[in-house]
Design an enzyme around this catalytic site. Sequence first.
Site, PDB file in Angstrom:
ATOM      1  N   LYS A 195       0.818  -1.234  -0.208  1.00 56.60           N
ATOM      2  CA  LYS A 195      -0.198   0.214  -0.062  1.00 56.60           C
ATOM      3  C   LYS A 195       0.827   1.107   0.085  1.00 56.60           C
ATOM      4  O   LYS A 195       1.828   1.176   0.520  1.00 56.60           O
ATOM      5  CB  LYS A 195      -0.738  -0.164   1.141  1.00 56.60           C
ATOM      6  CG  LYS A 195      -1.680   1.192   1.273  1.00 56.60           C
ATOM      7  CD  LYS A 195      -2.785   0.905   2.636  1.00 56.60           C
ATOM      8  CE  LYS A 195      -3.771   2.149   2.813  1.00 56.60           C
ATOM      9  NZ  LYS A 195      -4.560   1.884   4.059  1.00 56.60           N
ATOM     10  N   SER A 220      -8.906   2.258   3.580  1.00 53.78           N
ATOM     11  CA  SER A 220      -8.278   2.822   2.521  1.00 53.78           C
ATOM     12  C   SER A 220      -7.283   2.029   1.793  1.00 53.78           C
ATOM     13  O   SER A 220      -6.581   2.487   0.847  1.00 53.78           O
ATOM     14  CB  SER A 220      -7.646   3.977   3.223  1.00 53.78           C
ATOM     15  OG  SER A 220      -6.699   3.394   4.221  1.00 53.78           O
ATOM     16  N   SER A 240      -9.370   0.107   7.792  1.00 52.96           N
ATOM     17  CA  SER A 240      -8.938   0.212   6.521  1.00 52.96           C
ATOM     18  C   SER A 240      -8.301  -1.039   5.757  1.00 52.96           C
ATOM     19  O   SER A 240      -8.087  -1.198   4.678  1.00 52.96           O
ATOM     20  CB  SER A 240      -7.724   1.271   6.454  1.00 52.96           C
ATOM     21  OG  SER A 240      -8.041   2.610   6.458  1.00 52.96           O
TER      22      SER A 240
END
Length: 460
Positions: free
Chosen positions: A83, A157, A181
């Site tokens: 990420k 996220s 997330s």
Amino acid sequence: MTTSKPELAFTGLAEQASLLAAGATTSVELTRLALEKAEASQPTLNAFKSLRPEEALREAEEADRRLAAGETAPLLGAPTAIKDDLDVTGLPTAFGCEGDFSLATTDSPPVAALRGAGAVLIGKTNTPELGQWPFTEGPAFGATRNPWDTERTPGGSSGGAAAAIASGVIAAALGSDGAGSIRIPAAWTDLVGIKPQRGRVPTERELFHGLTVVGPLARTVADAALLLDVAAGTGTAFQSAARREPGRMRIGLSTRIPFTATKTRLDPHAHAAVVRLAERFAELGHEIVEIEPDYRLIGLTFLPRSLVGVRDWSRRVPDQGRLDPRTRANARQGSALAGPALRLARATEPLLQRQIGSVFGRVDVVLTPTTATPPPRIGTFDKLTGWQTDQAMIAACPYAWPWNVLGWPGVNVPAGLSPEGLPLGGQLLGPSHAEERLISLAAQLEEVERWQDRKPETVW
């Protein structure tokens, strides 16, 4: 003996490692296939912030040389992704923001751990600005889309990671979880997502004042456990838990939404999905108890830590004028809360742990919905004010964030599909350092649910 490309497309992380060790495939073949799928899916899914094809193929060639020489490592030659909130040497860490960011000169500890285990990093996955929202959209990269319905968000996220895994580009990836997330995008893309205990996976600094942790997303519990073992440096502890029977447990079913000072409602299909999971656990021999943790006003301690974290991260952005107005407003609020309010929020944590943790005197695990709704449509949050965005995202995702305040582990497990074919999830929540308990229970459920056999229509 080699494995065909169609067979490789949805092989799991542990299976890839076994195939590589047995010589049934090569790291170059797996890496090239992952890069091809990533590039082909990008116009549709937009899962990646950046790809590193030349570097990844060099790493794959080196992995094949090491394999041929008889070397072993848990992920030697297996492709994965990171990420875009973790540093990877030679790439910028924009965390979803626009701007010219400097290139990282060192790997963050979780990335270094993956490299040490022999993983090949094909690129960095998309995330919304500073990971604030449960949708992965923004002016820096556009909209990341859900493989199950490309008109829907994969969540956030860690939405880019979830989209890449659910579509078969990669088998597993690291994300981060500061208010759900990892668990929210896992729920909305039919994946397993583990939020580990705070501090389980080492990081350079405390993230968002203790709210955020790094953890894995994957299609199976075993793959998530393998990636967590590697990132945390725990040997095979979590993999062993995934192979171990959990024993009979008391599971507390909770559907009441923690107090949020906004209108929230549990979607009937999301409610039915988590109740069905509870029934499935009962069929497996567990005792189901309806119970509600004593959340009280825990949200008041979440906001200072979250908003001060936004302020901290925004200061690293080269041009703050290019940030979303909602981000700038959150950063200003963070500045106002950075003193006594933040100190009080941190000081209150032990009290909250005792108060909410009292539920574990009556049950072993708590089961709740992961989200209150199926995944929203792309653009749902466009042009909303900060207050309207907060209201909308809390209404969709009110269940995950309390465990970030506590710092305790949680695991999203797929809970089936809505009548529209959209994934839903349930989260297994435990007390401090209870990852092995949750992983063992999730693996037992996976054996009968077989969610890993479900796949979205091919979109790459």
